[in-house]
Design an enzyme around this catalytic site. Structure first.
Site, PDB file in Angstrom:
ATOM      1  CE  LYS A 207      -3.224   2.632   2.711  1.00  0.00           C
ATOM      2  NZ  LYS A 207      -4.603   2.426   3.850  1.00  0.00           N
ATOM      3  CD  GLU A 213       9.094  -5.926   7.475  1.00  0.00           C
ATOM      4  OE1 GLU A 213       8.682  -4.781   6.873  1.00  0.00           O
ATOM      5  OE2 GLU A 213       8.937  -6.135   8.441  1.00  0.00           O
ATOM      6  N   GLY A 272      -4.901  -1.823   4.674  1.00  0.00           N
ATOM      7  CA  GLY A 272      -3.989  -2.745   4.400  1.00  0.00           C
ATOM      8  C   GLY A 272      -4.884  -4.278   4.469  1.00  0.00           C
ATOM      9  NE  ARG A 273      -6.751  -3.663  10.740  1.00  0.00           N
ATOM     10  CZ  ARG A 273      -6.159  -2.302  10.752  1.00  0.00           C
ATOM     11  NH1 ARG A 273      -4.858  -2.082  10.187  1.00  0.00           N
ATOM     12  NH2 ARG A 273      -6.442  -1.242  11.565  1.00  0.00           N
ATOM     13  CD  GLU A 358      -2.073  -4.037  11.264  1.00  0.00           C
ATOM     14  OE1 GLU A 358      -2.960  -3.872  10.331  1.00  0.00           O
ATOM     15  OE2 GLU A 358      -0.952  -4.573  11.672  1.00  0.00           O
ATOM     16  CG  HIS A 389      -5.993 -35.362  16.966  1.00  0.00           C
ATOM     17  ND1 HIS A 389      -6.594 -36.796  17.477  1.00  0.00           N
ATOM     18  CD2 HIS A 389      -7.109 -35.319  15.891  1.00  0.00           C
ATOM     19  CE1 HIS A 389      -7.458 -37.239  16.911  1.00  0.00           C
ATOM     20  NE2 HIS A 389      -7.905 -36.517  16.085  1.00  0.00           N
ATOM     21  CE  LYS A 517       5.446  -0.825  10.174  1.00  0.00           C
ATOM     22  NZ  LYS A 517       4.618  -0.313   9.097  1.00  0.00           N
TER      23      LYS A 517
HETATM   24  O1  F6P Z   1       2.990  -2.531   9.768  1.00  0.00           O
HETATM   25  C1  F6P Z   1       1.725  -2.770   9.467  1.00  0.00           C
HETATM   26  C2  F6P Z   1       1.267  -2.720   8.173  1.00  0.00           C
HETATM   27  O2  F6P Z   1       1.248  -1.466   7.893  1.00  0.00           O
HETATM   28  C3  F6P Z   1      -0.234  -3.266   7.904  1.00  0.00           C
HETATM   29  O3  F6P Z   1      -1.082  -2.433   8.243  1.00  0.00           O
HETATM   30  C4  F6P Z   1      -0.235  -3.610   6.462  1.00  0.00           C
HETATM   31  O4  F6P Z   1      -0.930  -4.543   5.965  1.00  0.00           O
HETATM   32  C5  F6P Z   1       1.413  -4.095   6.368  1.00  0.00           C
HETATM   33  O5  F6P Z   1       2.012  -3.336   7.358  1.00  0.00           O
HETATM   34  C6  F6P Z   1       1.930  -3.768   5.016  1.00  0.00           C
HETATM   35  O6  F6P Z   1       1.847  -2.161   4.474  1.00  0.00           O
HETATM   36  P1  F6P Z   1       2.087  -2.035   2.991  1.00  0.00           P
HETATM   37  O7  F6P Z   1       1.088  -2.727   2.109  1.00  0.00           O
HETATM   38  O8  F6P Z   1       2.101  -0.612   3.169  1.00  0.00           O
HETATM   39  O9  F6P Z   1       3.622  -2.648   2.592  1.00  0.00           O
END
Ligand code: F6P
Length: 554
Positions: A207, A213, A272-273, A358, A389, A517
């Protein structure tokens, strides 16, 4: 301007619920009458939802609905659907529901018809997916794409993976997806292993296009591709043919070197979620095709319409959200299990963890005041029967209350028949028998007298007694189709909304992820050996860095 939140504990309904919780808990052995079950079975869209096995009576149910009224829940719901800026800490509208409005609908926000924008991006995403699926879109050496690698994390990963797994029977043969999310280089290392760069397409999904990452993994993927393509491949052409992006930050996509023509946008009003149904689902569109993706969107929309229009007493997300509040705030539940009796939903609980935790893991209301009550339960789960189980022991006989949602489908994705002593056994029926057995055992238990009547020695009776009265919801549907998947996801989105609205919190921000972060950026030099940055750290962090330095093995 958002209306100020109501402190739910100041409402009459909250006081009433407190009194009711102090009284005796309804006994499921007597409440489960045919008429009670009929009254508590609701059928939104294609779902069959049995709410009969809950620790409520008519008074509790009335008080929960009164609570929704007193906190202005329906007004907040309407404000969300209308595109008001109810995400106050980020000053944004919350319009994931607009992602699944049908073409032809209109919703104007800040003078823009967002539905037209949504469908324009869908049109481009569908056209792109068709080109990949048909083989018209090729890699730079002219070979057809066989593997799509989605690079993203959080909402830019969990939804696409979960739905890709869930809709496995709808995927196109000869085309598969992999998902790289973790900054642990093992993830990229493992997922890239064995891939042919000439037939691999990367979708960088972010987003913000600023997530450490994702950008790190995207760079690793770019280097991997350029290192391995046949000598003489033009790097710019290679990136153009092998990289596309999904983001709200199209300028940053261009900076990364991805052609803006190969970028698919969405909007800041999609969290995002809540984004699997936006272009973030591009890997899924490629895998299952535009038709199935559109069916999934229609499923989402059907549940949206149910939540938006069904009267409170028949409104499933409202009632399930209120039940969760009852357990979390009045009966002391800390967690909530989601237990799909469907292997294809094996990533659904993980997906729900981000959606629910979240969203509702907040300690202040949307006006900044501290809450004086619990919010956000821990959501967790695994597919049945595997969970049976592993951890069901605690749900059946432990000391903690764990409300649980059981999900099952009438038709099997893979119908298989076992042969036992010459008799055919439909294995899906074995699965369903387990699904039914668990909610029945949890509700009705087994009394000491019933255990004795089985001839169990007296000293073992208590260990073999089941207290019962453990609440569950059973959700069934004819089959796990794209439309049903959309309905299920939207159901949980709206349950999450309901709980957040009762608690007066902003379910659409996520400031709690920021500190870690920031500190990770600050700590990077220390991990790499910078003594000055290390000296500024607390003793525990210093000691852990020292351990790393000693054992890094270089
Ligand atoms: O760090 C949490 C977050 O902002 C989530 O809400 C989001 O889904 C995820 O990181 C990834 O963010 P992006 O789509 O901006 O890379």
């Amino acid at each position: 301007m958002s209306t100020p939140p109501v402190d739910p504990t100041t409402t009459r309904a909250w006081s009433r619920l407190t009194e009711l919780a102090d009284g005796s808990t309804p006994d499921l052995r007597s409440t489960l009458t045919p008429s009670w079950v009929a009254e508590h079975t609701l059928t939104p869209a294609d779902l069959h939802v049995d709410l009969s096995k809950h620790l409520v009576d008519a008074e509790v149910e009335a008080a929960l609905l009164a609570l929704a009224d007193e906190v202005g829940l329906m007004e907040r719901r309407n404000a969300m659907f209308a595109g008001e800026r109810i995400n106050v800490t980020e000053d944004r509208a919350v319009l994931h529901t607009a992602l699944r409005l049908p073409a032809g609908a209109t919703l104007t926000v800040d003078g823009v018809d967002v539905v037209a924008d949504v469908h324009e991006v869908l049109r481009r995403a569908y056209a792109f997916a068709e080109r990949v699926r048909s083989g018209e879109w090729t890699g730079v050496t002219g070979k057809r794409i066989e593997t799509v690698v989605n690079v993203g994390i959080g909402g830019s990963d969990l939804g696409p993976v979960m739905a890709y797994e869930a809709l496995e029977p709808y995927r196109q043969d000869g085309l598969s997806c992999r998902f790289i999310s973790n900054i642990d280089p093992t993830d990229a290392g493992q997922k890239l292993a064995g891939l042919d760069p000439e037939t691999t397409l990367f979708i960088v999904s972010s987003k913000t296009f600023g997530t450490l990452e994702t950008l790190t993994n995207a760079r690793l993927c770019k280097a991997w591709l350029l290192d391995r393509l046949p000598a003489g491949s033009d790097p710019a052409a290679a990136v153009a043919q092998h990289f596309v992006a999904v983001s709200t930050a199209l300028d940053k996509v261009a900076d990364f070197g991805i052609d803006p023509d190969n970028a698919f946008g969405f909007w800041d009003w999609v969290g995002g979620r809540y984004s699997v149904d936006s272009a973030i689902g591009l890997s899924l569109v490629v895998a299952v095709g535009p038709e199935s993706f559109a069916d999934m969107l229609a499923g989402f929309h059907a549940m949206d319409e149910h939540f938006r229009t069904a009267p409170p007493e028949a409104n499933v997300p409202l009632r399930m959200g209120l039940l969760n509040v009852w357990y979390a705030n009045f009966l002391g539940a800390h967690t909530h299990a989601v237990l799909p009796y469907a292997q294809l939903l094996h990533r659904f609980p993980a997906y729900l963890q981000q959606l629910t935790m979240e969203s509702n893991g907040k300690g202040v209301r949307w006006d900044g005041a501290a809450v004086g009550y619990d919010t956000g339960e821990v959501f967790w789960g695994e597919p049945g029967t595997n969970g049976q189980h592993a951890f069901y022991q605690l749900i059946h006989q432990g000391t903690r209350l764990v409300p649980a949602d059981f999900i099952a489908f009438a038709r099997a994705a893979y119908p298989l028949v076992d042969s036992v002593d010459g008799e055919d056994v439909d294995v899906h029926e074995l699965l369903l028998a387990n699904f039914l057995a668990q909610t029945k055992a949890l509700a009705l238990g087994r009394t000491a007298d019933e255990v004795r009547a089985e001839g169990v020695p007296e000293e073992l009776v208590s260990a073999r007694t089941f207290p019962g009265n453990r609440p569950t919801t059973s959700i069934m549907a004819p089959a796990l189709t794209p439309a049903v998947l959309g309905q299920l996801i939207a159901l949980y989105e709206h349950i999450t909304f309901v709980q957040g609205a009762v608690w007066g919190i902003d379910s659409f921000d996520q400031w709690g992820v920021e500190l870690g972060k920031q500190l990770a950026q600050e700590l990077r030099p220390a991990v790499a050996g910078d003594p000055e940055v290390t000296a500024r750290q607390d003793p525990s962090t210093q000691s852990l860095i020292a351990y790393y330095q000693e054992h890094r093995g270089r």
